[in-house]
Design a protein around this motif. Structure first.
Motif, short mmCIF file in Angstrom:
data_model
loop_
_atom_site.label_atom_id
_atom_site.label_comp_id
_atom_site.label_asym_id
_atom_site.label_seq_id
_atom_site.Cartn_x
_atom_site.Cartn_y
_atom_site.Cartn_z
N GLN A 159 -0.05 -2.81 -6.32
CA GLN A 159 -0.15 -2.87 -4.60
C GLN A 159 -0.29 -4.25 -4.23
O GLN A 159 -1.04 -5.13 -4.77
CB GLN A 159 -1.31 -1.93 -4.53
CG GLN A 159 -1.27 -0.48 -4.81
CD GLN A 159 -2.36 0.59 -4.41
OE1 GLN A 159 -3.19 -0.21 -3.96
NE2 GLN A 159 -2.24 1.66 -4.65
N THR A 160 0.28 -4.34 -2.84
CA THR A 160 0.11 -5.68 -2.14
C THR A 160 -0.93 -5.42 -1.09
O THR A 160 -0.94 -4.45 -0.33
CB THR A 160 1.54 -5.80 -1.57
OG1 THR A 160 2.32 -5.88 -2.69
CG2 THR A 160 1.68 -7.16 -0.89
N GLY B 104 -1.96 -5.91 9.46
CA GLY B 104 -1.91 -4.58 8.75
C GLY B 104 -0.23 -4.42 8.00
O GLY B 104 -0.22 -3.38 7.35
N TYR B 105 0.41 -5.61 8.09
CA TYR B 105 1.61 -5.40 7.28
C TYR B 105 1.69 -5.86 5.87
O TYR B 105 0.75 -6.49 5.59
CB TYR B 105 2.71 -6.53 8.00
CG TYR B 105 3.28 -5.94 9.39
CD1 TYR B 105 3.99 -4.78 9.53
CD2 TYR B 105 2.61 -6.56 10.52
CE1 TYR B 105 4.42 -4.48 10.84
CE2 TYR B 105 2.88 -6.16 11.60
CZ TYR B 105 3.73 -5.12 11.96
OH TYR B 105 4.05 -4.70 13.31
N ARG B 106 2.40 -5.32 5.11
CA ARG B 106 2.65 -5.53 3.62
C ARG B 106 3.50 -6.84 3.37
O ARG B 106 4.78 -6.56 3.99
CB ARG B 106 2.86 -4.42 2.89
CG ARG B 106 1.74 -3.28 2.65
CD ARG B 106 1.99 -2.53 1.71
NE ARG B 106 0.83 -1.35 1.50
CZ ARG B 106 0.99 -0.04 1.84
NH1 ARG B 106 2.16 0.65 2.08
NH2 ARG B 106 0.03 0.71 1.60
N GLN B 107 3.27 -7.77 2.68
CA GLN B 107 4.12 -8.69 2.38
C GLN B 107 4.32 -8.65 0.89
O GLN B 107 3.58 -8.86 0.21
CB GLN B 107 3.63 -10.02 2.85
CG GLN B 107 3.66 -10.27 4.50
CD GLN B 107 3.22 -11.58 4.89
OE1 GLN B 107 2.47 -12.30 4.16
NE2 GLN B 107 3.83 -11.87 5.75
N TYR B 108 5.65 -8.57 0.39
CA TYR B 108 6.01 -8.40 -0.93
C TYR B 108 6.57 -9.78 -1.28
O TYR B 108 7.74 -10.34 -0.77
CB TYR B 108 6.92 -7.39 -1.06
CG TYR B 108 6.32 -5.96 -0.85
CD1 TYR B 108 5.54 -5.41 -1.58
CD2 TYR B 108 6.49 -5.28 0.40
CE1 TYR B 108 4.78 -4.23 -1.49
CE2 TYR B 108 5.93 -4.07 0.54
CZ TYR B 108 5.22 -3.55 -0.13
OH TYR B 108 4.52 -2.39 0.18
N GLY B 109 6.35 -10.30 -2.49
CA GLY B 109 6.75 -11.63 -2.98
C GLY B 109 8.22 -11.42 -3.73
O GLY B 109 8.48 -10.12 -3.90
#
Length: 79
Positions: A14-15, A21-26
């Motif tokens: 989980q990120t 409120g945004y998810r940032q994925y590496g």
């Protein structure tokens, strides 16, 4: 929704969310996601994908299990 499902299943970590409120994925998460989707496109079940992702070089039993699953999937695809 698919990414969150994979997170719940333990396929992706989980990120955290940004302050907006945004998810940032590496890049590592993106690489794993591409691997999961590619394996599914080849016909692997999510359980098989999980075993492949959990594979550790120091666990010969896991290597043998993944290799057997992969060989069986190749046989199925060729037929």
């Amino acid at each position: 929704a698919t990414v969150r499902y994979y997170e719940r299943r333990g396929l992706l970590e989980q990120t955290a969310r940004t302050s907006a409120g945004y998810r940032q994925y590496g890049p590592e998460v993106v690489r794993r996601l591409r691997f999961i989707k590619h394996a599914q496109a080849l016909g692997f079940a999510l359980e098989d994908v999980q075993r492949m992702l959990d594979l550790r070089a120091d666990d010969p039993a896991a290597c043998a299990s993944v290799a057997a699953t992969t060989r069986e999937k190749i046989r199925t695809v060729r037929q």
